[in-house]
Write an enzyme that holds these catalytic residues in place. Structure first.
Site, PDB file in Angstrom:
ATOM      1  N   HIS A  95       0.834  -1.160   0.049  1.00  0.00           N
ATOM      2  CA  HIS A  95      -0.044  -0.010  -0.001  1.00  0.00           C
ATOM      3  C   HIS A  95       1.043   1.419   0.079  1.00  0.00           C
ATOM      4  O   HIS A  95       0.492   2.240   0.579  1.00  0.00           O
ATOM      5  CB  HIS A  95      -0.913   0.069   1.135  1.00  0.00           C
ATOM      6  CG  HIS A  95      -1.980  -1.018   1.177  1.00  0.00           C
ATOM      7  ND1 HIS A  95      -3.187  -0.566   0.127  1.00  0.00           N
ATOM      8  CD2 HIS A  95      -2.154  -2.423   1.345  1.00  0.00           C
ATOM      9  CE1 HIS A  95      -4.066  -1.879   0.313  1.00  0.00           C
ATOM     10  NE2 HIS A  95      -3.401  -2.902   0.852  1.00  0.00           N
ATOM     11  N   THR A  96       2.065   1.153  -0.582  1.00  0.00           N
ATOM     12  CA  THR A  96       2.827   2.306  -0.840  1.00  0.00           C
ATOM     13  C   THR A  96       2.950   2.765  -2.189  1.00  0.00           C
ATOM     14  O   THR A  96       3.086   4.085  -2.405  1.00  0.00           O
ATOM     15  CB  THR A  96       4.079   1.824  -0.418  1.00  0.00           C
ATOM     16  OG1 THR A  96       4.770   0.798  -1.077  1.00  0.00           O
ATOM     17  CG2 THR A  96       4.716   1.744   1.022  1.00  0.00           C
ATOM     18  N   ASP A 136       1.631  -3.892  -9.554  1.00  0.00           N
ATOM     19  CA  ASP A 136       1.251  -5.313  -9.926  1.00  0.00           C
ATOM     20  C   ASP A 136       1.742  -5.428 -11.562  1.00  0.00           C
ATOM     21  O   ASP A 136       2.480  -6.244 -12.080  1.00  0.00           O
ATOM     22  CB  ASP A 136      -0.053  -5.530 -10.036  1.00  0.00           C
ATOM     23  CG  ASP A 136      -0.520  -5.570  -8.298  1.00  0.00           C
ATOM     24  OD1 ASP A 136       0.379  -5.377  -7.426  1.00  0.00           O
ATOM     25  OD2 ASP A 136      -1.699  -5.566  -8.041  1.00  0.00           O
TER      26      ASP A 136
HETATM   27  C1  GLA Z   1      -3.019  -4.161  -5.137  1.00  0.00           C
HETATM   28  C2  GLA Z   1      -2.657  -3.230  -6.139  1.00  0.00           C
HETATM   29  C3  GLA Z   1      -1.287  -2.651  -5.882  1.00  0.00           C
HETATM   30  C4  GLA Z   1      -0.969  -2.399  -4.535  1.00  0.00           C
HETATM   31  C5  GLA Z   1      -1.233  -3.352  -3.672  1.00  0.00           C
HETATM   32  C6  GLA Z   1      -0.822  -2.985  -2.158  1.00  0.00           C
HETATM   33  O1  GLA Z   1      -2.189  -5.638  -5.378  1.00  0.00           O
HETATM   34  O2  GLA Z   1      -3.258  -3.720  -7.389  1.00  0.00           O
HETATM   35  O3  GLA Z   1      -1.229  -1.527  -6.961  1.00  0.00           O
HETATM   36  O4  GLA Z   1      -1.435  -1.180  -3.965  1.00  0.00           O
HETATM   37  O5  GLA Z   1      -2.512  -3.990  -3.677  1.00  0.00           O
HETATM   38  O6  GLA Z   1       0.447  -2.855  -2.137  1.00  0.00           O
END
Ligand code: GLA
Length: 391
Positions: free
Chosen positions: A38-39, A175
Site C-alpha cells: 500500500h505504498t 502489479d
Molecule cells: C494491489 C494493487 C497494487 C498495490 C497493492 C498493495 O495489489 O493492485 O497496486 O497497491 O494492492 O500494496
C-alpha cells in the site's frame, strides 16, 4: 495445472478452426510482493518479484472485424466488434484484455480482428496479480501483432489504466510493473514516484519462499482498497495545509510528529503512519537482502504485517491466523500478507529443512482456527511478460 502447449493449441483450433494459421504464443507471470505494501499509490517503494506461474495467451489475427475472447478458465466465448471506444461489462474477466485493447485504440493504434485463447494457472482473487497478468499478456501480444513498438513501461501504464477504468480498481502501478519487468531469480526495487528501478538477486541461501493462500473470498476488497486510497489522499491534504507535500512518501519516520500535529482523525493518522513507516522498512529490507542479512529481511516482513494489521487494517482473521501462528513455527524467518489484503495470500521465508513441517502444521492450525483450507505454493521467481516459442 501447468499450461500444456499441445493441449492449448488443440483447444485453440477446436474453437477457431483454420489450422493453416498458427497462433502466436505469449506468457506473463503473476507476482508476489516481498515488502512495501500500500505504498505504490502513495509514491513509495515496493519490492516485488514475478512468479514462475502466470497466464498463457494464444493469439492470431482474424478474418472478421471482431475480437473473439476465450479462456480455458472461464467458460463461454465473448465476441466484440472492433470499435474506437470499448466499454466495460460488469463482472466479466474480459474487462482485463478489453481494457488494454481500449488503451491501444485510444492511442490511435488500429487493432485488427483477433482470436484469443487465455489460460492461467494463478489462483484468481488470491492477490497474486492474475488480473495484471492477463492485462500484460494482452498488451505485449497486441503490441507485437500490431507492430506498435511500445516500450514495456508504456504498456505497464496502459495496463494500470485498464484496471482503473475497466475493473474499477484504483490500483497503483506495482502489479503491472512487476509482471512486465520481472526477472528470473530477482526482486525489483521500484520507486513508484520516479519509476526508477533496480534488480536485486533473491538469494535466500538455505531458505525459500512459501506462499500461502487463505482461500478466503475477497468480496469487498476493491471498495475497501479505494477507501484506503482516499484516506491517504486526505492525510496529504491535511498535512499540506502546514507543510506542502505531493504524497506521503515525501515524509520519513523523522516527520511522524506531523501526523499528531496536523491530523485530528485517528484513522487517517494511522493510515499515514503505516505508509511512512512501510517505506522505511522497505528501504531497510532492500539493503538487508543486498547485505545477505535474511534474518533482518524476515524481521522487517514481520513488522510490515503488524503495521498492515494495526495501522492500515487490511488483514483480517484469516491472514492474521496464518501470520501469527506461522511465526511460532520453527524455521520461519519472516511472514506477512502480500498484495491488497482482506484475504488473498501470505508470503513467508522459511528454512528449507522446515518447509514440509511448516506446510503441514500451519495447514492444520489454519483449518482448525478458520474452517477453511489453505493452499501452499513453492514458487520460483520468473521473467516478465513476453513472447515465447514454447511453454
Ligand atoms: C494491489 C494493487 C497494487 C498495490 C497493492 C498493495 O495489489 O493492485 O497496486 O497497491 O494492492 O500494496
Amino acid at each position: 495445472m501447468k499450461a500444456d502447449q499441445q493441449f492449448l493449441r488443440d483447444e485453440f483450433f477446436k474453437i477457431y478452426g483454420d489450422m493453416a494459421t498458427e497462433p502466436v504464443l505469449f506468457y506473463s507471470p503473476g507476482r508476489v510482493n516481498l515488502i512495501g505494501e500500500h505504498t505504490d499509490y502513495n509514491g513509495g517503494y515496493v519490492f516485488p518479484c514475478a512468479l514462475d506461474f502466470g497466464t498463457t495467451l494464444l493469439i492470431r489475427r482474424a478474418q472478421r472485424h471482431e475480437i473473439r475472447l476465450n479462456s480455458i478458465n472461464f467458460p463461454g466465448e465473448v465476441v466484440i466488434p472492433i470499435v474506437l471506444n470499448y466499454l466495460p461489462v460488469p463482472k466479466s474477466w474480459t474487462n482485463y484484455p478489453v481494457g488494454v485493447i481500449n488503451e491501444f485504440a485510444r492511442k490511435g493504434i488500429a487493432v485488427p480482428g483477433l482470436e484469443l485463447l487465455f489460460y492461467g494457472d494463478i489462483p484468481n482473487g488470491a492477490g497474486l496479480s492474475s488480473s495484471a497478468s492477463i492485462e500484460m499478456v494482452t498488451a505485449v501480444a497486441v503490441n507485437e501483432l500490431t507492430g506498435a513498438g511500445l516500450e514495456m513501461m508504456e504498456m505497464v501504464k496502459m495496463s494500470q489504466k485498464a484496471e482503473n477504468g475497466f475493473a474499477g480498481m484504483n490500483c497503483g502501478i506495482m502489479d503491472q510493473f512487476a509482471v512486465g519487468f520481472g526477472k528470473k531469480d530477482h526482486a525489483i526495487n521500484l520507486n513508484c514516484d520516479t519509476l526508477e528501478y533496480r534488480y536485486a538477486p533473491l538469494m535466500l541461501g538455505n531458505r525459500r519462499l512459501i506462499i500461502t493462500n487463505t482461500n478466503k473470498r475477497r468480496g469487498l476488497t476493491d471498495s475497501k482498497y479505494n477507501e484506503r486510497r482516499s484516506e491517504c489522499e486526505r492525510a496529504v491534504e491535511l498535512i499540506s495545509e502546514h507543510h506542502p507535500v505531493r504524497n506521503l512518501s515525501q515524509l520519513t519516520v523523522s516527520d511522524l510528529w506531523m501526523l499528531d500535529a496536523y491530523i485530528a482523525d485517528p484513522v487517517v493518522r494511522k493510515r499515514a503512519k503505516h505508509v511512512i513507516t512501510e517505506n522505511g522498512r522497505t528501504l531497510d529490507a532492500i539493503k538487508a537482502l543486498e547485505d545477505n542479512d535474511i534474518e533482518l529481511l524476515g524481521k522487517l516482513m514481520n513488522e510490515s504485517h503488524d503495521s498492515l494489521c494495526t495501522d492500515y487494517e487490511v488483514t483480517g482473521t484469516e491472514l492474521d491466523t496464518l501470520v501469527y501462528e506461522g511465526r511460532k513455527l520453527p524455521g520461519v524467518v519472516g511472514t506477512r500478507m502480500t498484495g491488497a489484503g482482506f484475504g488473498g495470500c501470505t508470503v513467508s521465508i522459511v528454512e528449507n529443512s522446515r518447509a514440509d513441517e511448516f506446510i503441514r502444521k500451519l495447514g492444520e492450525i489454519y483449518t482448525a482456527g478458520t474452517g477453511l483450507t489453505a493452499d501452499f505454493y513453492l514458487p520460483g521467481i520468473g521473467d516478465g511478460a513476453r513472447k515465447v516459442e514454447s511453454l
